[in-house]
Design an enzyme around this catalytic site. Structure first.
Site, PDB file in Angstrom:
ATOM      1  N   TYR A  84      11.132   8.738   1.471  1.00  9.14           N
ATOM      2  CA  TYR A  84      11.091   7.743   0.400  1.00  9.14           C
ATOM      3  C   TYR A  84      11.773   8.170  -0.898  1.00  9.14           C
ATOM      4  CZ  TYR A  84       7.673   5.697   3.542  1.00  9.14           C
ATOM      5  OH  TYR A  84       7.059   5.172   4.643  1.00  9.14           O
ATOM      6  N   PRO A 114       0.794  -1.220   0.000  1.00 13.40           N
ATOM      7  CA  PRO A 114       0.000   0.000   0.000  1.00 13.40           C
ATOM      8  C   PRO A 114       0.833   1.279   0.000  1.00 13.40           C
ATOM      9  CG  PRO A 114      -0.197  -1.141   2.109  1.00 13.40           C
ATOM     10  CD  PRO A 114       0.551  -2.042   1.185  1.00 13.40           C
ATOM     11  N   ASN A 115       0.304   2.245  -0.713  1.00  7.55           N
ATOM     12  CA  ASN A 115       0.821   3.610  -0.820  1.00  7.55           C
ATOM     13  C   ASN A 115       2.079   3.733  -1.666  1.00  7.55           C
ATOM     14  OD1 ASN A 115      -1.259   4.758   0.842  1.00  7.55           O
ATOM     15  ND2 ASN A 115      -0.222   3.809   2.568  1.00  7.55           N
ATOM     16  N   ARG A 160      12.612   4.364  12.600  1.00  6.30           N
ATOM     17  CA  ARG A 160      11.298   5.001  12.575  1.00  6.30           C
ATOM     18  C   ARG A 160      10.483   4.578  13.796  1.00  6.30           C
ATOM     19  NH1 ARG A 160       8.763   4.637   6.914  1.00  6.30           N
ATOM     20  NH2 ARG A 160       7.531   6.321   7.787  1.00  6.30           N
ATOM     21  N   ASN A 210       8.119  -5.621  -1.239  1.00  6.21           N
ATOM     22  CA  ASN A 210       8.064  -4.487  -0.324  1.00  6.21           C
ATOM     23  C   ASN A 210       6.617  -4.432   0.147  1.00  6.21           C
ATOM     24  OD1 ASN A 210       7.872  -2.094   1.016  1.00  6.21           O
ATOM     25  ND2 ASN A 210       9.046  -0.910  -0.471  1.00  6.21           N
ATOM     26  N   GLU A 245      12.827  -9.441   1.193  1.00 14.01           N
ATOM     27  CA  GLU A 245      11.989  -8.337   1.679  1.00 14.01           C
ATOM     28  C   GLU A 245      12.770  -7.033   1.518  1.00 14.01           C
ATOM     29  OE1 GLU A 245      10.002  -6.969   5.964  1.00 14.01           O
ATOM     30  OE2 GLU A 245      10.975  -8.924   5.779  1.00 14.01           O
ATOM     31  N   ALA A 301       3.118  -1.106   4.602  1.00 13.48           N
ATOM     32  CA  ALA A 301       2.460  -1.196   5.910  1.00 13.48           C
ATOM     33  C   ALA A 301       1.988  -2.606   6.251  1.00 13.48           C
ATOM     34  CB  ALA A 301       1.285  -0.225   5.978  1.00 13.48           C
ATOM     35  N   ARG A 353       4.831  11.133  -2.081  1.00 17.60           N
ATOM     36  CA  ARG A 353       4.496  11.010  -0.660  1.00 17.60           C
ATOM     37  C   ARG A 353       5.784  11.000   0.159  1.00 17.60           C
ATOM     38  NH1 ARG A 353       4.032   5.729   2.111  1.00 17.60           N
ATOM     39  NH2 ARG A 353       3.237   6.171   4.168  1.00 17.60           N
ATOM     40  N   HIS A 355      12.664  -2.668   2.017  1.00 22.88           N
ATOM     41  CA  HIS A 355      12.068  -1.438   2.539  1.00 22.88           C
ATOM     42  C   HIS A 355      12.938  -0.270   2.108  1.00 22.88           C
ATOM     43  CE1 HIS A 355       9.195  -3.645   4.871  1.00 22.88           C
ATOM     44  NE2 HIS A 355      10.181  -4.452   5.227  1.00 22.88           N
TER      45      HIS A 355
END
Length: 149
Positions: free
Chosen positions: A23, A10-11, A107, A74, A98, A77, A18, A100
């Site tokens: 990012y 998502p996103n 964070r 990736n 995986e 969330a 964003r 990110h």
């Protein structure tokens, strides 16, 4: 030519728009083009997807069981919430890396836990979008190692 799935949660469709301080300014289309170029150089094909819907990511993992030689994911969330994605990945017997973009460990505390990491053969975090390319290189290496056994 082996098929590598690159799955995005998502996103990530808003990448480049964003929170660019976290990012970066590259778009998901930029990432896809870079992934396709590298995979081609390494003799592989890419199937690249993004969804804000958990079930679509699960369906793509199921699809990869049939024709995929590796997955770069990736989960965004969903990393921190989705036992369902973990369960789907546990049915996939090929390499999983995986990725990110940000360093999730710098964070918020809730981002420090990953369900996906329980299945991943490797995790790349905090290297920006270059992490995707490193993940593709690793999956390609693991595919080659499996083919030579």
């Amino acid at each position: 030519m082996s098929l590598i799935y690159v799955l995005n949660g998502p996103n990530l469709n808003l990448l480049g728009k964003r929170q660019p301080l976290i990012y970066g300014h590259e778009t998901l289309a930029d990432v896809e083009a870079d992934c396709r170029r590298l995979a081609s150089e390494l003799g592989h094909e890419i199937r690249f997807h993004q969804s804000n819907r958990e079930y679509e990511i699960i369906d793509w993992i199921h699809e990869a069981r049939e024709d995929g030689a590796g997955i770069v994911i990736n989960p965004a969330a969903f990393t921190h919430t989705s036992v369902a994605i973990l369960d789907a990945l546990n049915t996939f017997e090929q390499p999983v890396i995986e990725v990110h973009i940000s360093n999730v460990h710098k964070r918020e505390a809730f981002r420090h836990h990953s369900f996906v990491s329980h299945r991943a053969d490797g995790v790349i975090a905090g290297l920006g979008t270059e992490g995707y390319l490193l993940a593709i290189r690793r999956v390609a290496s693991l595919i080659t190692s499996a083919e030579t056994k």
